[in-house]
Scaffold this motif. Structure first.
Motif, mmCIF file in Angstrom:
data_model
loop_
_atom_site.group_PDB
_atom_site.id
_atom_site.type_symbol
_atom_site.label_atom_id
_atom_site.label_comp_id
_atom_site.label_asym_id
_atom_site.label_seq_id
_atom_site.Cartn_x
_atom_site.Cartn_y
_atom_site.Cartn_z
ATOM 1 N N ASP A 103 10.131 -1.174 3.698
ATOM 2 C CA ASP A 103 8.999 -0.788 2.862
ATOM 3 C C ASP A 103 7.838 -0.345 3.754
ATOM 4 O O ASP A 103 7.743 -0.741 4.912
ATOM 5 C CB ASP A 103 8.575 -1.987 2.002
ATOM 6 C CG ASP A 103 7.672 -1.588 0.862
ATOM 7 O OD1 ASP A 103 7.453 -0.369 0.672
ATOM 8 O OD2 ASP A 103 7.177 -2.482 0.155
ATOM 9 N N GLU A 104 6.967 0.490 3.202
ATOM 10 C CA GLU A 104 5.777 0.985 3.907
ATOM 11 C C GLU A 104 6.148 1.652 5.221
ATOM 12 O O GLU A 104 5.555 1.389 6.278
ATOM 13 C CB GLU A 104 4.777 -0.156 4.112
ATOM 14 C CG GLU A 104 4.299 -0.753 2.786
ATOM 15 C CD GLU A 104 3.464 -2.010 2.949
ATOM 16 O OE1 GLU A 104 3.481 -2.585 4.048
ATOM 17 O OE2 GLU A 104 2.800 -2.405 1.979
ATOM 18 N N SER A 120 7.594 4.315 0.608
ATOM 19 C CA SER A 120 6.221 4.531 1.054
ATOM 20 C C SER A 120 5.313 4.654 -0.154
ATOM 21 O O SER A 120 5.688 5.251 -1.167
ATOM 22 C CB SER A 120 6.130 5.807 1.907
ATOM 23 O OG SER A 120 4.776 6.134 2.160
ATOM 24 N N GLY A 121 4.128 4.095 -0.036
ATOM 25 C CA GLY A 121 3.147 4.223 -1.107
ATOM 26 C C GLY A 121 2.243 5.421 -0.922
ATOM 27 O O GLY A 121 1.376 5.695 -1.752
ATOM 28 N N ARG A 122 2.424 6.154 0.183
ATOM 29 C CA ARG A 122 1.619 7.340 0.455
ATOM 30 C C ARG A 122 2.513 8.569 0.569
ATOM 31 O O ARG A 122 3.713 8.466 0.794
ATOM 32 C CB ARG A 122 0.827 7.162 1.760
ATOM 33 C CG ARG A 122 -0.213 6.064 1.706
ATOM 34 C CD ARG A 122 -1.091 6.100 2.953
ATOM 35 N NE ARG A 122 -0.360 5.656 4.138
ATOM 36 C CZ ARG A 122 -0.865 5.714 5.380
ATOM 37 N NH1 ARG A 122 -2.074 6.226 5.566
ATOM 38 N NH2 ARG A 122 -0.159 5.269 6.412
ATOM 39 N N ASP A 136 5.494 4.422 6.131
ATOM 40 C CA ASP A 136 4.402 5.277 6.594
ATOM 41 C C ASP A 136 3.547 4.609 7.664
ATOM 42 O O ASP A 136 2.727 5.256 8.307
ATOM 43 C CB ASP A 136 3.516 5.670 5.416
ATOM 44 C CG ASP A 136 3.092 4.479 4.581
ATOM 45 O OD1 ASP A 136 2.021 3.922 4.858
ATOM 46 O OD2 ASP A 136 3.850 4.085 3.672
ATOM 47 N N SER A 137 3.722 3.297 7.856
ATOM 48 C CA SER A 137 2.913 2.577 8.851
ATOM 49 C C SER A 137 3.562 2.555 10.238
ATOM 50 O O SER A 137 2.988 2.010 11.179
ATOM 51 C CB SER A 137 2.661 1.137 8.385
ATOM 52 O OG SER A 137 3.878 0.413 8.314
ATOM 53 N N ARG A 184 2.674 -3.899 -9.159
ATOM 54 C CA ARG A 184 2.153 -5.141 -8.572
ATOM 55 C C ARG A 184 0.970 -5.657 -9.380
ATOM 56 O O ARG A 184 0.839 -6.866 -9.609
ATOM 57 C CB ARG A 184 1.742 -4.908 -7.121
ATOM 58 C CG ARG A 184 2.914 -4.743 -6.167
ATOM 59 C CD ARG A 184 2.434 -4.445 -4.759
ATOM 60 N NE ARG A 184 3.554 -4.270 -3.840
ATOM 61 C CZ ARG A 184 3.428 -3.834 -2.590
ATOM 62 N NH1 ARG A 184 2.233 -3.525 -2.129
ATOM 63 N NH2 ARG A 184 4.486 -3.699 -1.817
ATOM 64 N N ARG A 205 8.883 -5.565 5.116
ATOM 65 C CA ARG A 205 7.689 -4.750 4.927
ATOM 66 C C ARG A 205 7.102 -4.479 6.296
ATOM 67 O O ARG A 205 6.565 -5.375 6.949
ATOM 68 C CB ARG A 205 6.690 -5.467 4.022
ATOM 69 C CG ARG A 205 5.459 -4.664 3.692
ATOM 70 C CD ARG A 205 4.693 -5.308 2.557
ATOM 71 N NE ARG A 205 5.473 -5.326 1.350
ATOM 72 C CZ ARG A 205 5.427 -6.304 0.449
ATOM 73 N NH1 ARG A 205 4.651 -7.349 0.656
ATOM 74 N NH2 ARG A 205 6.155 -6.238 -0.641
ATOM 75 N N ALA A 226 4.457 -2.899 7.378
ATOM 76 C CA ALA A 226 3.026 -3.070 7.592
ATOM 77 C C ALA A 226 2.614 -4.534 7.725
ATOM 78 O O ALA A 226 1.523 -4.831 8.181
ATOM 79 C CB ALA A 226 2.240 -2.414 6.457
ATOM 80 N N SER A 227 3.484 -5.465 7.327
ATOM 81 C CA SER A 227 3.135 -6.878 7.398
ATOM 82 C C SER A 227 3.307 -7.440 8.807
ATOM 83 O O SER A 227 2.912 -8.567 9.079
ATOM 84 C CB SER A 227 4.001 -7.689 6.421
ATOM 85 O OG SER A 227 5.373 -7.658 6.809
#
Length: 256
Positions: free
Chosen positions: A56-57, A97-99, A59-60, A169, A13, A15-16
């Protein structure tokens, strides 16, 4: 979501991780590349060789890292931090991506060339749970199998009426909490589920920051009216589905 299918996978991930660590985690580094780099370290791309790398993510990612990842996608080569020579890996990629990535491009948060390169793979737009209630049923069944519990059919039907702003989630987190609190292997509607009503603007209209919160009694009456409509105005059937006395249901429906 873009992917090239493969047999094995390594995932992370984005973004983590701290912004300064993403590059070394992804591409690896050589000894002495920076303070604390006491030995060579293989990054995610090297570890996922002959398999699949799931990021994952996506977009970050910073614009600088977007450029470096774009070059890898185009050429198949990457350079670990502090390295002189490039290395090659045949890892296949999955990005999530969640966005909306297109919106990020319009807002300047993602490079257009990186966006279009991602779009050259197979793209799947995964809709939120509120738009695919049948997925809620499937996830409830999977949760039951994985955790050796039974999610009651009435409870599943109730979940299908909710918007689930946190999507899968939120659903799994809620079910996990119910499992911990349950004294049996069957999960039925209880006070823990009532909290979901207060988080559902589509169901009760109480999630808006511009409106005052409703009492739990108001929420119950609102849900009872919805259930009454779904059961085509049949008091007995509605009471049976909700697990309440018909007289109680009638009192809820009469109160406005």
């Amino acid at each position: 979501l873009t992917w090239w299918q493969a047999q094995t996978a390594w995932w992370g991930r984005v973004a983590s991780l701290a912004a300064g660590l993403v590059e070394t985690e992804l591409f690896g580094h050589k000894r002495g590349a920076f303070t604390g780099a006491h030995a060579d370290r293989a990054g995610a791309l090297a570890q996922a060789s002959d398999g699949t790398l799931f990021l994952d993510e996506i977009d970050s990612l910073t614009p600088e890292l977007q450029v470096k990842l774009l070059l890898f996608l185009d050429r198949g080569f990457f350079r670990p931090v502090g390295a002189v020579r490039e290395e090659r890996t045949n890892a296949r990629m999955i990005f999530a991506s969640g966005r909306s990535l297109r919106r990020l491009v319009n807002d300047g948060g993602m490079r257009a060339d990186f966006y279009f390169r991602l779009g050259q793979g197979v793209v799947a737009d995964l809709r939120p749970l509120r738009e695919k209630p049948e997925e809620i049923t499937r996830h409830c069944q999977l949760f039951g199998i994985e955790n050796q519990v039974v999610v009651g059919s009435k409870l599943t039907d109730f979940y299908r009426t909710l918007p689930w702003p946190g999507n899968v989630r939120q659903l799994y987190g809620h079910l996990s909490a119910k499992k911990i609190r349950s004294k049996t292997r069957k999960l039925d509607f209880d006070c823990w589920d009532e909290k979901l009503l207060t988080m559902s603007s589509d169901l009760s209209g109480i999630a808006s920051s511009e409106e005052p919160l409703r009492s739990m009694e108001e929420v119950k009456r609102h849900y009872a009216r919805q259930a009454f409509q779904r059961c085509r105005g049949e008091i007995t059937r509605t009471a049976r589905e909700l697990g309440v006395n018909p007289k109680t249901l009638k009192s809820w429906l009469q109160e406005t």
